[in-house]
Design a protein around this motif. Structure first.
Motif, PDB file in Angstrom:
ATOM      1  N   ILE A  68       0.830  -1.205   0.000  1.00  0.00           N
ATOM      2  CA  ILE A  68       0.000   0.000   0.000  1.00  0.00           C
ATOM      3  C   ILE A  68       0.866   1.258   0.000  1.00  0.00           C
ATOM      4  N   GLY A  69       1.892   1.262   0.857  1.00  0.00           N
ATOM      5  CA  GLY A  69       2.741   2.438   0.946  1.00  0.00           C
ATOM      6  C   GLY A  69       3.309   2.827  -0.405  1.00  0.00           C
ATOM      7  N   PHE A  70       4.027   1.901  -1.006  1.00  0.00           N
ATOM      8  CA  PHE A  70       4.682   2.222  -2.274  1.00  0.00           C
ATOM      9  C   PHE A  70       3.665   2.453  -3.390  1.00  0.00           C
ATOM     10  N   GLN A  71       2.657   1.588  -3.438  1.00  0.00           N
ATOM     11  CA  GLN A  71       1.697   1.698  -4.530  1.00  0.00           C
ATOM     12  C   GLN A  71       0.981   3.041  -4.528  1.00  0.00           C
ATOM     13  N   THR A  72       0.540   3.490  -3.348  1.00  0.00           N
ATOM     14  CA  THR A  72      -0.213   4.736  -3.285  1.00  0.00           C
ATOM     15  C   THR A  72       0.662   5.926  -3.676  1.00  0.00           C
ATOM     16  N   VAL A  73       1.884   5.962  -3.140  1.00  0.00           N
ATOM     17  CA  VAL A  73       2.756   7.101  -3.439  1.00  0.00           C
ATOM     18  C   VAL A  73       3.114   7.130  -4.930  1.00  0.00           C
ATOM     19  N   ILE A  74       3.515   5.970  -5.474  1.00  0.00           N
ATOM     20  CA  ILE A  74       3.881   5.931  -6.893  1.00  0.00           C
ATOM     21  C   ILE A  74       2.673   6.267  -7.767  1.00  0.00           C
ATOM     22  N   ALA A  75       1.523   5.687  -7.432  1.00  0.00           N
ATOM     23  CA  ALA A  75       0.328   5.924  -8.251  1.00  0.00           C
ATOM     24  C   ALA A  75      -0.086   7.392  -8.204  1.00  0.00           C
ATOM     25  N   LEU A  76       0.032   7.994  -7.028  1.00  0.00           N
ATOM     26  CA  LEU A  76      -0.320   9.412  -6.908  1.00  0.00           C
ATOM     27  C   LEU A  76       0.611  10.245  -7.793  1.00  0.00           C
ATOM     28  N   GLY A  77       1.896   9.936  -7.741  1.00  0.00           N
ATOM     29  CA  GLY A  77       2.853  10.639  -8.593  1.00  0.00           C
ATOM     30  C   GLY A  77       2.520  10.474 -10.067  1.00  0.00           C
ATOM     31  N   LEU A  78       2.245   9.235 -10.472  1.00  0.00           N
ATOM     32  CA  LEU A  78       1.903   8.975 -11.875  1.00  0.00           C
ATOM     33  C   LEU A  78       0.639   9.707 -12.283  1.00  0.00           C
ATOM     34  N   ALA A  79      -0.361   9.690 -11.396  1.00  0.00           N
ATOM     35  CA  ALA A  79      -1.628  10.349 -11.720  1.00  0.00           C
ATOM     36  C   ALA A  79      -1.416  11.841 -11.917  1.00  0.00           C
ATOM     37  N   LEU A  80      -0.602  12.448 -11.050  1.00  0.00           N
ATOM     38  CA  LEU A  80      -0.326  13.881 -11.174  1.00  0.00           C
ATOM     39  C   LEU A  80       0.417  14.172 -12.475  1.00  0.00           C
ATOM     40  N   LEU A  81       1.376  13.300 -12.803  1.00  0.00           N
ATOM     41  CA  LEU A  81       2.103  13.474 -14.066  1.00  0.00           C
ATOM     42  C   LEU A  81       1.151  13.380 -15.254  1.00  0.00           C
ATOM     43  N   MET A  82       0.290  12.368 -15.233  1.00  0.00           N
ATOM     44  CA  MET A  82      -0.652  12.196 -16.348  1.00  0.00           C
ATOM     45  C   MET A  82      -1.558  13.413 -16.454  1.00  0.00           C
ATOM     46  N   HIS A  83      -2.006  13.885 -15.296  1.00  0.00           N
ATOM     47  CA  HIS A  83      -2.956  14.986 -15.273  1.00  0.00           C
ATOM     48  C   HIS A  83      -2.340  16.248 -15.852  1.00  0.00           C
ATOM     49  N   ARG A  84      -1.053  16.485 -15.566  1.00  0.00           N
ATOM     50  CA  ARG A  84      -0.438  17.727 -15.991  1.00  0.00           C
ATOM     51  C   ARG A  84       0.218  17.676 -17.361  1.00  0.00           C
ATOM     52  N   VAL A  85       0.894  16.578 -17.680  1.00  0.00           N
ATOM     53  CA  VAL A  85       1.622  16.594 -18.955  1.00  0.00           C
ATOM     54  C   VAL A  85       1.189  15.543 -19.966  1.00  0.00           C
ATOM     55  N   ALA A  86       0.651  14.413 -19.531  1.00  0.00           N
ATOM     56  CA  ALA A  86       0.471  13.331 -20.497  1.00  0.00           C
ATOM     57  C   ALA A  86      -0.888  12.675 -20.383  1.00  0.00           C
ATOM     58  N   LYS A  87      -1.885  13.314 -20.963  1.00  0.00           N
ATOM     59  CA  LYS A  87      -3.225  12.750 -20.853  1.00  0.00           C
ATOM     60  C   LYS A  87      -3.516  11.671 -21.891  1.00  0.00           C
ATOM     61  N   SER A  88      -2.589  11.414 -22.785  1.00  0.00           N
ATOM     62  CA  SER A  88      -2.913  10.564 -23.926  1.00  0.00           C
ATOM     63  C   SER A  88      -3.331   9.156 -23.507  1.00  0.00           C
ATOM     64  N   THR A  89      -4.294   8.617 -24.243  1.00  0.00           N
ATOM     65  CA  THR A  89      -4.788   7.276 -23.951  1.00  0.00           C
ATOM     66  C   THR A  89      -3.681   6.253 -24.117  1.00  0.00           C
ATOM     67  N   PHE A  90      -2.767   6.527 -25.031  1.00  0.00           N
ATOM     68  CA  PHE A  90      -1.689   5.580 -25.289  1.00  0.00           C
ATOM     69  C   PHE A  90      -0.837   5.384 -24.038  1.00  0.00           C
ATOM     70  N   ILE A  91      -0.475   6.492 -23.414  1.00  0.00           N
ATOM     71  CA  ILE A  91       0.358   6.384 -22.215  1.00  0.00           C
ATOM     72  C   ILE A  91      -0.406   5.733 -21.074  1.00  0.00           C
ATOM     73  N   ARG A  92      -1.673   6.119 -20.928  1.00  0.00           N
ATOM     74  CA  ARG A  92      -2.476   5.495 -19.884  1.00  0.00           C
ATOM     75  C   ARG A  92      -2.600   3.996 -20.144  1.00  0.00           C
ATOM     76  N   GLY A  93      -2.782   3.647 -21.411  1.00  0.00           N
ATOM     77  CA  GLY A  93      -2.889   2.235 -21.777  1.00  0.00           C
ATOM     78  C   GLY A  93      -1.618   1.470 -21.453  1.00  0.00           C
ATOM     79  N   ALA A  94      -0.474   2.085 -21.774  1.00  0.00           N
ATOM     80  CA  ALA A  94       0.808   1.417 -21.515  1.00  0.00           C
ATOM     81  C   ALA A  94       0.981   1.165 -20.020  1.00  0.00           C
TER      82      ALA A  94
END
Lengths: 280, 310
Positions: A68-94
């Motif tokens: 939980i610790g690692f997953q939540t922190v990493i996922a939050l970071g990834l979500a913020l990155l996606m939200h700000r710079v990379a919304k593309s479906t391709f990246i989300r899919g990958a």
């Protein structure tokens, strides 16, 4: 009534009756050969002195905390990155790819990549001049390794859930904050995080409940070993029931697991006030 | 580090990009995104690279990025196109993975459970959203409450029931618990059915149409998109299911791919496992899901926000 009938059969036969029967069996001694014999709370009192049970609990808690610790922190970071710079479906899919593949396949893939002798990860580690690590084979590393593998599988999925939450925060809230001269860090802690709370609670409930029931990865890679180092609670239940044919005790163990999960969900909802949103 | 990127307002950062030649924050953010994608995708490439190698050369070329001594042997072995002698010569184990049989079993298991679950759950969701009957909300609440019961808890009693019915190692025993409903599927579809307009339905009622006809001719066609999404998610989930088939489908004749892969791994010798065979097998087993994902990726990705309840 015709419409609800098939679902009703499925519900009663495979959800309702088994739930009741599961509680009943936990008060019996049942080895599948004879009939279940009522023994009261003996299974539960036996558990108190069962070192393997406490070990399984401890191992599971360690796994859940790491996961939980690692997953939540990493996922939050990834979500913020996606939200700000990379919304593309391709990246989300990958990022989602590992989540779609079976646990068994993920486990085998990492079992190979983390192999002590010729696994690529150990090749890299020894190329860097560090000693090789017996990831699945050492008591110290088994649980962190299983946790890391499952973080890898689930981080994209969790990130997408959080990403969906970020998308729902209206832009004007940020505009007001920046007009007030709020620094980016401050905006994050006093606006983004509080508004994200309902989603974070949901994500935490889902992932904690899911990770308490880790089985596939352990079953395929370590089968609970070395010694008892990775025998998580669900593995223990499985072995009690199907290797030792002790269904009564296995049922009592799963009652405990059930109660823990219900408690976890309740506490998380209560403490984090998951149902309320600050937006209203 | 990422927090500073995020909290920036979008328009502002766009202007910044146009004015300054290099926006280092943006570059840094993209580097992180690229790293994350590499971390998720690279292991799959490594799987492919290993599957295309030959076992004999694998140990001496452990870190070579290209296949070590390129060979299709592993795939042939997995697909049963190689004799045991050839397999052993290539460093494969004598243990066979009866791939085509397990593939057939996986197809049957995943297809039957998906079709049944989606159809019967749609019927129930229709009853919960469009029909009025006493106790409707109480029953729905009960259905939802069972989402809380962990699968392991019902798995033991379910196993005993399937065993008592004499259905161990049959497709019936494997598919029955998934066939009629899951609380999630009903919940998912009910949300969509609630949002459908009543007008068409009422017009049909005036024409004397019965519920059965409304369900088949109006509700189902109009809900094609959510039904397809649910079917897709269910199929992927069932294809990957391990625990239940492990309990009731051990016999070769009904063994599905996930269980077969586990058996294949435990059969391969501890000294020098058949890594190339194992990776070829996992790759082929993952293929249907990968193809579905390539075809319907957008649907899957966009449905994740909703399926968070699962």
């Amino acid at each position: 009534m015709l419409f609800i009938f098939p679902a009703m059969i499925g519900f009663v036969l495979f959800y309702l009756v088994p739930t009741i029967r599961g509680f009943y069996l936990s008060f019996t001694e049942y080895s599948i050969l004879g009939d279940p014999a009522w023994i009261g709370i003996k299974n539960y009192t036996a558990m108190l002195g069962d070192e393997l049970f406490w070990n399984a609990m401890w191992v599971t808690v360690q796994y859940v905390a790491l996961n939980i610790g690692f997953q939540t922190v990493i996922a939050l970071g990834l979500a913020l990155l996606m939200h700000r710079v990379a919304k593309s479906t391709f990246i989300r899919g990958a990022l989602l790819l590992p989540f779609l593949v079976a646990n068994v396949i993920v486990a085998l893939l990492w079992f190979w990549m983390l192999d002590y002798q010729i696994g690529i990860v150990n090749e890299i580690i020894s190329w860097m001049g560090l000693p090789r690590i017996a990831f699945f084979g050492s008591e110290q590393w088994a649980i962190p390794t299983v946790a890391a593998v499952n973080v890898w599988r689930h981080m994209g999925y969790t990130a997408l859930l959080i990403f969906a939450g970020l998308q729902s925060i209206p832009n004007h809230v940020y505009e007001v904050a920046s007009l007030d001269g709020s620094s980016p860090t401050r905006t994050f802690w006093s606006i983004t995080m509080p508004l994200l709370r309902p989603v974070l609670v949901l994500v935490l409930v889902v992932t904690v409940i899911g990770s308490f029931q880790v089985f596939d990865t352990v079953a395929v890679t370590t089968a609970g070993g070395p010694i008892n180092a990775s025998r998580v609670i669900q593995m223990y239940i499985y072995q009690k029931a199907f290797s030792e044919s002790d269904f009564g005790y296995a049922s009592a163990l799963s009652v405990i697991l059930f109660l823990i999960l219900a408690l976890v969900a309740f506490v998380q909802m209560k403490f984090l006030k998951g149902n309320e949103s600050d937006l209203d | 580090m990422s927090t500073s990127i995020l909290s920036r307002k979008k328009p502002a950062s766009n202007i910044a990009v146009r004015k300054k030649p290099v926006n280092w924050r943006r570059v840094g953010a993209w580097a992180l995104v690229t790293l994350a994608v590499a971390v998720t995708v690279a292991p799959f490439l490594w799987m492919l690279r290993t599957a295309l190698s030959s076992n004999a050369s694998l140990a001496s070329n452990a870190s070579n990025l290209l296949p070590a001594d390129f060979s299709l042997g592993a795939f042939k072995r997995v697909l049963g196109m190689q004799s045991p002698e050839e397999a052993i010569a290539e460093g494969g184990s004598g243990a066979a993975i009866n791939f085509w049989l397990y593939l057939r079993n996986s197809v049957i298991f995943a297809t039957v459970t998906t079709a049944g679950q989606v159809f019967f759950s749609a019927m129930a969701a229709y009853a919960f959203s469009r029909l009025r009957w006493p106790g409707r909300n109480a029953v729905f609440g009960l259905f939802l409450a069972t989402m809380m019961v962990p699968p392991i808890f019902t798995a033991l009693p379910n196993f005993l029931m399937i065993k008592n019915l004499g259905l161990l190692n049959t497709f019936a025993g494997m598919t029955l618990p998934f066939l009629f409903m899951t609380p999630f599927a009903i919940f998912f579809l009910r949300q969509f059915f609630l949002g459908m307009s009543r007008e068409v339905e009422e017009a049909a009622m005036l024409d004397g149409a019965k519920h059965l006809r409304i369900f088949f001719q109006i509700v189902l066609p109009n809900a094609a998109a959510p039904l397809a999404t649910l079917a897709l998610l269910t199929f992927i989930g069932q294809w990957n299911e391990y625990f239940w088939p492990l309990l009731v489908g051990q016999d070769e004749s009904v063994r599905v791919l996930t269980v077969g892969l586990g058996v294949f791994k435990s059969q391969s010798p501890q000294g020098a496992p058949d890594w190339t065979g194992l990776m070829a097998a996992t790759l082929v087993a993952a293929l249907p899901v990968l193809l579905l994902f390539i075809a319907f990726g957008k649907k899957v990705v966009n449905s994740i926000g909703f399926s968070g309840i699962k």
